[in-house]
Design a protein around this motif. Structure first.
Motif, PDB file in Angstrom:
ATOM      1  N   ILE A 134       0.847  -1.204   0.000  1.00 29.83           N
ATOM      2  CA  ILE A 134       0.000   0.000   0.000  1.00 29.83           C
ATOM      3  C   ILE A 134       0.875   1.243   0.000  1.00 29.83           C
ATOM      4  O   ILE A 134       0.604   2.207  -0.726  1.00 29.83           O
ATOM      5  CB  ILE A 134      -0.961   0.000   1.208  1.00 29.83           C
ATOM      6  N   ARG A 135       1.941   1.242   0.808  1.00 29.66           N
ATOM      7  CA  ARG A 135       2.856   2.391   0.848  1.00 29.66           C
ATOM      8  C   ARG A 135       3.503   2.635  -0.515  1.00 29.66           C
ATOM      9  O   ARG A 135       3.682   3.774  -0.935  1.00 29.66           O
ATOM     10  CB  ARG A 135       3.945   2.169   1.908  1.00 29.66           C
ATOM     11  N   TYR A 212      -4.887   4.561   4.634  1.00 25.71           N
ATOM     12  CA  TYR A 212      -3.717   3.759   5.000  1.00 25.71           C
ATOM     13  C   TYR A 212      -3.425   3.849   6.494  1.00 25.71           C
ATOM     14  O   TYR A 212      -3.146   2.831   7.151  1.00 25.71           O
ATOM     15  CB  TYR A 212      -2.488   4.209   4.214  1.00 25.71           C
TER      16      TYR A 212
END
Length: 253
Positions: A134-135, A212
């Protein structure tokens, strides 16, 4: 260095996914029009790579998606064939159907519950590897300066959250929608101004970062709220654009 490699990997994967989307759409349309009737053979991987200039990886991904949708069956040693009953089509969303604001709004309304539930489950089940993916998608979108790059990174972000749910059906449905999960930038981003595209991508990414953060914190309720807020803001932007207001672009609320 690791982040840079991760960004490049995400962009490579998402470009391949977009090319696979194009191939899937092409074959679906041919099947629907009866140009490829049940039992007819799909072109070989070699023929497609030569005709369309794509890699074998892209062809295999497209064929995998077609098989998952019940449109393709493989016969060992013989090749890939159009499945019986392939002309029956279940729910579909084609690029042409999300070219107008009203269509985008309908898709966003449908996505509201799906995205909220997906973020909720991701917050409960994510692994360190999921968080890294995700990062990487966040970093890729933050660095993007053109529409195709931001769309690919946006799609990669949602795909990474789908994987973090640990539920294969979320992954499959996200793959099914592909880049159509992301509203067309062409509706409100005209031209090829890199700075304009980057400002837009970073604005969207602020919402992504909130999602996130909640997933990383393992807070399902906060993840659900952040996902709903993200979709609602997109709905608001498109409603403003539809109404002809100048705040249709760049308005976060």
């Amino acid at each position: 260095m690791a982040t840079g490699n991760a960004i490049r990997a995400v962009m490579t994967v998402t470009k391949a996914a977009s090319l696979a989307d194009d191939l899937v759409q092409r074959f679906e349309e041919q099947i629907e029009r009866g140009e490829m009737p049940p039992g007819s053979r799909f072109p070989t991987e070699k023929a497609i790579t030569e005709s369309f200039g794509v890699s074998r990886t892209v062809v295999r991904e497209a064929y995998s998606r077609l098989a998952a949708r019940g449109l393709l069956v493989s016969r060992r040693g013989s090749g890939a064939y159009v499945a019986e009953g392939a002309q029956y089509r279940a729910f579909q969303v084609t690029p042409d159907e999300v070219s107008a604001i009203d269509d985008v709004l309908r898709l966003l309304e449908m996505r509201m519950g799906f995205e909220a539930e997906m973020a909720d489950l991701a917050a409960q089940r994510r692994t360190e590897a999921d968080l890294e993916d995700i990062r990487a998608a966040l970093a890729a979108m933050d660095a993007s300066t053109e529409a195709e790059g931001s769309v690919s990174a946006d799609a990669a972000f949602h795909a990474a959250i789908a994987r973090a749910t640990g539920n294969a059906y979320f992954v499959r449905f996200t793959q099914f929608l592909g880049v159509r999960l992301v509203p067309s930038r062409k509706l409100y981003l005209q031209g090829n101004d890199p700075k304009k595209h980057q400002r837009y991508a970073r604005m969207i990414n602020r919402d992504h970062e909130a999602i996130y953060a909640a997933i990383e914190a393992g807070d399902p309720a906060a993840a659900r709220r952040a996902a709903r807020r993200h979709i609602q803001k997109s709905i608001d932007r498109h409603e403003a654009l539809k109404a002809g207001r100048s705040d249709g672009e760049g308005d976060e609320g």
